[in-house]
Design a protein around this motif. Sequence first.
Motif, PDB file in Angstrom:
ATOM      1  N   ASP A 214      13.753   2.433  -5.751  1.00  0.00           N
ATOM      2  CA  ASP A 214      13.587   1.018  -5.451  1.00  0.00           C
ATOM      3  C   ASP A 214      12.567   0.415  -6.411  1.00  0.00           C
ATOM      4  OD1 ASP A 214      13.770  -1.485  -4.183  1.00  0.00           O
ATOM      5  OD2 ASP A 214      13.848  -0.579  -2.195  1.00  0.00           O
ATOM      6  N   SER A 215      12.447  -0.906  -6.385  1.00  0.00           N
ATOM      7  CA  SER A 215      11.553  -1.598  -7.310  1.00  0.00           C
ATOM      8  C   SER A 215      10.094  -1.245  -7.078  1.00  0.00           C
ATOM      9  CB  SER A 215      11.739  -3.114  -7.198  1.00  0.00           C
ATOM     10  OG  SER A 215      11.501  -3.548  -5.869  1.00  0.00           O
ATOM     11  N   ASN A 216       9.770  -0.737  -5.890  1.00  0.00           N
ATOM     12  CA  ASN A 216       8.383  -0.322  -5.605  1.00  0.00           C
ATOM     13  C   ASN A 216       8.094   1.097  -6.086  1.00  0.00           C
ATOM     14  OD1 ASN A 216       9.778   1.231  -3.749  1.00  0.00           O
ATOM     15  ND2 ASN A 216       8.721   0.442  -1.947  1.00  0.00           N
ATOM     16  N   LEU A 217       9.044   1.691  -6.812  1.00  0.00           N
ATOM     17  CA  LEU A 217       8.920   3.015  -7.438  1.00  0.00           C
ATOM     18  C   LEU A 217       9.038   4.169  -6.450  1.00  0.00           C
ATOM     19  CD1 LEU A 217       6.023   2.341  -9.993  1.00  0.00           C
ATOM     20  CD2 LEU A 217       8.463   1.826 -10.211  1.00  0.00           C
ATOM     21  N   LEU A 218       9.389   3.851  -5.196  1.00  0.00           N
ATOM     22  CA  LEU A 218       9.596   4.884  -4.189  1.00  0.00           C
ATOM     23  C   LEU A 218      11.085   5.147  -3.994  1.00  0.00           C
ATOM     24  CD1 LEU A 218       6.831   3.804  -1.671  1.00  0.00           C
ATOM     25  CD2 LEU A 218       6.847   5.895  -3.043  1.00  0.00           C
ATOM     26  N   GLY A 219      11.411   5.922  -2.980  1.00  0.00           N
ATOM     27  CA  GLY A 219      12.783   6.333  -2.769  1.00  0.00           C
ATOM     28  C   GLY A 219      13.612   5.296  -2.028  1.00  0.00           C
ATOM     29  N   PRO A 220      14.914   5.531  -1.927  1.00  0.00           N
ATOM     30  CA  PRO A 220      15.778   4.628  -1.168  1.00  0.00           C
ATOM     31  C   PRO A 220      15.330   4.561   0.287  1.00  0.00           C
ATOM     32  CG  PRO A 220      16.889   6.715  -1.609  1.00  0.00           C
ATOM     33  CD  PRO A 220      15.635   6.713  -2.424  1.00  0.00           C
ATOM     34  N   GLY A 221      15.325   3.325   0.829  1.00  0.00           N
ATOM     35  CA  GLY A 221      14.860   3.139   2.196  1.00  0.00           C
ATOM     36  C   GLY A 221      13.362   2.955   2.313  1.00  0.00           C
ATOM     37  N   MET A 222      12.637   3.135   1.218  1.00  0.00           N
ATOM     38  CA  MET A 222      11.182   3.006   1.239  1.00  0.00           C
ATOM     39  C   MET A 222      10.737   1.684   0.617  1.00  0.00           C
ATOM     40  SD  MET A 222      10.212   6.984   0.303  1.00  0.00           S
ATOM     41  CE  MET A 222       8.557   6.918   0.989  1.00  0.00           C
ATOM     42  N   GLY A 223      11.722   0.837   0.282  1.00  0.00           N
ATOM     43  CA  GLY A 223      11.437  -0.483  -0.275  1.00  0.00           C
ATOM     44  C   GLY A 223      12.322  -1.516   0.393  1.00  0.00           C
TER      45      GLY A 223
END
Length: 275
Positions: A214-223
């Motif tokens: 995701d755009s927050n550099l974390l994994g799917p579902g974490m943004g």
Amino acid sequence: MRFAICQELFEGWDWERQCRLISEVGYSGIEVAPFTLARHPGEVSLSVRRELAEVARGHGLAVIGLHWLLARTQGLHLTSGDPGVRRATADYLVALGDLCADLGGTIMVFGSPQQRNLPTGTSLAAGMERAAEVFRQSLPQVAARGVTVCFEPLTPKETNFINTCAEAAELIALVGHPHLALHQDVKAMLSESKSIPELIAEHHDVTRHFHVNDSNLLGPGMGETDYAPIFRALLDSRYDGWVSVEVFDYAPGAEHIARASLQYMRDVLAQLDVK
């Protein structure tokens, strides 16, 4: 849908521990960053390669391939004006192709933003020709090992060379080799003017690999990104490759990221009523 995870998230863990956790969480594939194994692929002996592959298989994992191909290297560059640098880069890709195949992988993701930036004064057209030369030099030997190079468009914040799926498709067509294909990455596609489902549908014929984040550099579902339309588009396009988690912010911890990402993706598939 087959799920894998990029293992540099677990850098500092020994290989057996990585494989054990990734398997226990529920992934079926592991994607390798070469710099986690050695400074140069030639430093990884054939016996070590076989041992790594055997350990992964013992945990029910496939080593699907490599990414971050030129990270932490020196003197390599895809669009350099120096023919010697381009030749060395092609040779390095061949060495990586051998490593990939020996581990059991079939995919190499070419991202490496710093090692592909257009040098000052270099036009996009000239950069395309230089990159095409590197791939034309390396692909025959890489392909002979059963490996496909997947070029990854990246955001303008990361590189000035190939920021859209359309530009990557142009390079793929210019090279004209069946073992050069498109890699799509959610974080990168979020920077494009078209929606991710549109990009998936438009380029499905040349896409061979897919990264989720995701755009927050974390994994799917974490943004904030909703994956339901993304997974629906992949399913509608009959994508049959791997869906691999790649994150850049490790702060929540490797195990939490791995578990939360996979659980979210499974929940999305359940929402879409996919068995």
